[in-house]
Design a protein around this motif. Sequence first.
Motif, PDB file in Angstrom:
ATOM      1  N   PHE A  48      23.781  25.165   8.806  1.00  0.00           N
ATOM      2  CA  PHE A  48      23.525  24.606  10.130  1.00  0.00           C
ATOM      3  C   PHE A  48      24.157  23.219  10.275  1.00  0.00           C
ATOM      4  O   PHE A  48      24.835  22.940  11.268  1.00  0.00           O
ATOM      5  N   ILE A  49      23.953  22.361   9.286  1.00  0.00           N
ATOM      6  CA  ILE A  49      24.441  20.986   9.406  1.00  0.00           C
ATOM      7  C   ILE A  49      25.963  20.935   9.416  1.00  0.00           C
ATOM      8  O   ILE A  49      26.569  20.123  10.116  1.00  0.00           O
ATOM      9  N   GLU A  50      26.601  21.825   8.652  1.00  0.00           N
ATOM     10  CA  GLU A  50      28.059  21.861   8.642  1.00  0.00           C
ATOM     11  C   GLU A  50      28.604  22.284  10.009  1.00  0.00           C
ATOM     12  O   GLU A  50      29.521  21.659  10.553  1.00  0.00           O
ATOM     13  N   ARG A  54      23.133  12.997   8.824  1.00  0.00           N
ATOM     14  CA  ARG A  54      23.071  14.394   8.382  1.00  0.00           C
ATOM     15  C   ARG A  54      21.704  14.723   7.787  1.00  0.00           C
ATOM     16  O   ARG A  54      21.136  15.795   8.047  1.00  0.00           O
ATOM     17  N   THR A  55      21.164  13.788   6.996  1.00  0.00           N
ATOM     18  CA  THR A  55      19.843  13.989   6.400  1.00  0.00           C
ATOM     19  C   THR A  55      18.778  14.116   7.481  1.00  0.00           C
ATOM     20  O   THR A  55      17.892  14.978   7.413  1.00  0.00           O
ATOM     21  N   LYS A  56      18.865  13.248   8.500  1.00  0.00           N
ATOM     22  CA  LYS A  56      17.895  13.268   9.590  1.00  0.00           C
ATOM     23  C   LYS A  56      17.984  14.558  10.409  1.00  0.00           C
ATOM     24  O   LYS A  56      16.966  15.136  10.792  1.00  0.00           O
ATOM     25  N   SER A  97      24.094  19.117  25.220  1.00  0.00           N
ATOM     26  CA  SER A  97      25.116  19.965  24.625  1.00  0.00           C
ATOM     27  C   SER A  97      24.763  20.317  23.185  1.00  0.00           C
ATOM     28  O   SER A  97      24.946  21.461  22.748  1.00  0.00           O
ATOM     29  N   ALA A  98      24.252  19.337  22.441  1.00  0.00           N
ATOM     30  CA  ALA A  98      23.863  19.591  21.049  1.00  0.00           C
ATOM     31  C   ALA A  98      22.757  20.638  20.969  1.00  0.00           C
ATOM     32  O   ALA A  98      22.759  21.500  20.082  1.00  0.00           O
ATOM     33  N   PHE A  99      21.838  20.605  21.920  1.00  0.00           N
ATOM     34  CA  PHE A  99      20.748  21.582  21.918  1.00  0.00           C
ATOM     35  C   PHE A  99      21.245  22.982  22.259  1.00  0.00           C
ATOM     36  O   PHE A  99      20.654  23.975  21.829  1.00  0.00           O
ATOM     37  N   THR A 100      22.318  23.068  23.029  1.00  0.00           N
ATOM     38  CA  THR A 100      22.917  24.380  23.278  1.00  0.00           C
ATOM     39  C   THR A 100      23.389  24.996  21.969  1.00  0.00           C
ATOM     40  O   THR A 100      23.200  26.194  21.724  1.00  0.00           O
ATOM     41  N   PHE A 101      24.006  24.159  21.122  1.00  0.00           N
ATOM     42  CA  PHE A 101      24.449  24.664  19.825  1.00  0.00           C
ATOM     43  C   PHE A 101      23.256  25.098  18.983  1.00  0.00           C
ATOM     44  O   PHE A 101      23.278  26.166  18.348  1.00  0.00           O
ATOM     45  N   VAL A 102      22.203  24.268  18.935  1.00  0.00           N
ATOM     46  CA  VAL A 102      21.015  24.582  18.130  1.00  0.00           C
ATOM     47  C   VAL A 102      20.432  25.921  18.555  1.00  0.00           C
ATOM     48  O   VAL A 102      20.143  26.789  17.717  1.00  0.00           O
ATOM     49  N   ARG A 103      20.265  26.085  19.851  1.00  0.00           N
ATOM     50  CA  ARG A 103      19.690  27.330  20.375  1.00  0.00           C
ATOM     51  C   ARG A 103      20.558  28.537  20.010  1.00  0.00           C
ATOM     52  O   ARG A 103      20.055  29.554  19.529  1.00  0.00           O
ATOM     53  N   THR A 104      21.861  28.393  20.209  1.00  0.00           N
ATOM     54  CA  THR A 104      22.780  29.499  19.926  1.00  0.00           C
ATOM     55  C   THR A 104      22.791  29.847  18.444  1.00  0.00           C
ATOM     56  O   THR A 104      22.795  31.035  18.069  1.00  0.00           O
ATOM     57  N   PHE A 105      22.803  28.822  17.591  1.00  0.00           N
ATOM     58  CA  PHE A 105      22.835  29.040  16.147  1.00  0.00           C
ATOM     59  C   PHE A 105      21.616  29.832  15.682  1.00  0.00           C
ATOM     60  O   PHE A 105      21.735  30.797  14.911  1.00  0.00           O
TER      61      PHE A 105
END
Length: 309
Positions: free
Chosen positions: A35-37, A63-65, A105-113
């Motif tokens: 996920f982080i990558e 990245r840790t956070k 936009s970042a949350f769109t990625f999180v949801r999709t992932f």
Amino acid sequence: MQQHQSLKEHYKFTKEEALILKELQPRMEELSNRFIEEFYDYIWGFGSTAKFLKNQKIIDYHRTKIKAWFVNLFCGKYDLEYFTYLYKIGEIHVRIGLPTHYVNSAFTFVRTFIIKNLYENCENDRRSMMEIEAVEKIVDINLDTLTSSYREEELGKFLSLSKVEKIILSGLKRFNSYVNFFLAGSLALVAFFAIGLFGYDIYLLFFTDIGIEKGILTVLGSLLVLWAAIELIHEEINHLQGKGFAIGAFIMLAMAALIRKVLIYSLSSESGKELLIIGAVIVALAVAYWLVGAKRVVGVSTNKADSAF
């Protein structure tokens, strides 16, 4: 901060869904490195990410956070402590000036992932739909909580004003917009005259006895002024779009004009004293330009390392 219980009620987030998310946590923890990558590949595509993640130390901490937030998304315990943690992240976003667009936009990625992974490991359609519904809700609740910091910041500032102050503020904002458009037009006019100066210097180079060496240096100086004027227009466009205005662009234009003088005077034996004075002014402007840039970097770096997005 909005009451966390009422927030969950508005999203109809149930204890059963919290339990479903808790059961998903081991699987998501295994996916956290992947996920982080992928998350970093995604946010670097924003183009302005480097402004908030300036060095490797900040990137490693960030990245840790992010990884901890992702795993904690499936903690199953969404109490006041959890929402306080989210709200503090939102406050940091406000302090460092992170646009809400990047957060959304970042949350769109999180949801999709997450949903993509749930589909890939789907064994039971009914169970899969329940997992997806729970994920959709907790992601939206997180986004709602984070962006509420922006709303409360703006609302708090406005409500604290008296009626007269609100009228004055509205008038000043309207006047400021007119001044900004006037400034943009003026900069376009400056660029137009810079093009004319460049054309005039070309004329002097080919049709007068100015001399090749001096003529070329004069033309280069005109190009430098034109380049600085274009950069200033670019900064004003950013300002009109809601971004901060870089005072460094004005300093850069002044430096370009003075450097042009240096290029011209460098061939004159009668301008030594004036050349030294101009050189000293250029050095002072260069120091001011560096200080403006250093102040902006320090101001952002003090807060951005604590942000989860």
